[in-house]
Scaffold this motif. Sequence first.
Motif, mmCIF file in Angstrom:
data_model
loop_
_atom_site.group_PDB
_atom_site.id
_atom_site.type_symbol
_atom_site.label_atom_id
_atom_site.label_comp_id
_atom_site.label_asym_id
_atom_site.label_seq_id
_atom_site.Cartn_x
_atom_site.Cartn_y
_atom_site.Cartn_z
ATOM 1 N N TYR A 151 4.762 -2.114 2.106
ATOM 2 C CA TYR A 151 4.219 -2.847 0.961
ATOM 3 C C TYR A 151 2.992 -2.108 0.410
ATOM 4 N N HIS A 152 2.099 -1.701 1.284
ATOM 5 C CA HIS A 152 0.888 -1.007 0.856
ATOM 6 C C HIS A 152 1.202 0.339 0.208
ATOM 7 N N GLU A 153 2.282 0.995 0.633
ATOM 8 C CA GLU A 153 2.682 2.271 0.035
ATOM 9 C C GLU A 153 3.077 2.122 -1.431
ATOM 10 N N ASN A 154 3.375 0.899 -1.848
ATOM 11 C CA ASN A 154 3.760 0.640 -3.232
ATOM 12 C C ASN A 154 2.574 0.795 -4.196
ATOM 13 N N PHE A 155 1.357 0.735 -3.686
ATOM 14 C CA PHE A 155 0.163 0.749 -4.526
ATOM 15 C C PHE A 155 -0.592 2.067 -4.418
ATOM 16 N N ASP A 156 -1.359 2.356 -5.455
ATOM 17 C CA ASP A 156 -2.205 3.541 -5.469
ATOM 18 C C ASP A 156 -3.390 3.286 -4.541
ATOM 19 N N PRO A 157 -3.530 4.048 -3.461
ATOM 20 C CA PRO A 157 -4.612 3.802 -2.504
ATOM 21 C C PRO A 157 -6.002 4.070 -3.084
ATOM 22 N N GLU A 158 -6.070 4.789 -4.194
ATOM 23 C CA GLU A 158 -7.352 5.073 -4.836
ATOM 24 C C GLU A 158 -7.881 3.873 -5.625
ATOM 25 N N CYS A 159 -7.014 2.915 -5.903
ATOM 26 C CA CYS A 159 -7.414 1.752 -6.694
ATOM 27 C C CYS A 159 -8.028 0.676 -5.808
ATOM 28 N N ARG A 160 -9.048 0.034 -6.337
ATOM 29 C CA ARG A 160 -9.753 -1.015 -5.615
ATOM 30 C C ARG A 160 -9.003 -2.349 -5.678
#
Length: 93
Positions: A41-50
Amino acid sequence: MKAATTALAMTLNEVEEVSTGRKKEFNFFTEKKNPTSLERYHENFDPECRIWGEVAPNYGKRQRFHGVAQRIYNYNPEAKILFIRRDPIARAL
């Protein structure tokens, strides 16, 4: 149906600190059987975004997807939820 969720996702993704996910309507919180791993699930999002957020109309279908609100709360008790509501008569016309 047809409530501008794609436009909302595109607009939010223009904000530097926001990621609405690589896959629209991931529906992570509708899953009770064989849920997707939290890591996936977390891989779906840009980790650089807050700020991460999903565009998932199914979350509002509580008769079909029971327990979504509780699962979102368990994941993040401070989550902010936006609903887009349409008048079904106006839509039909």
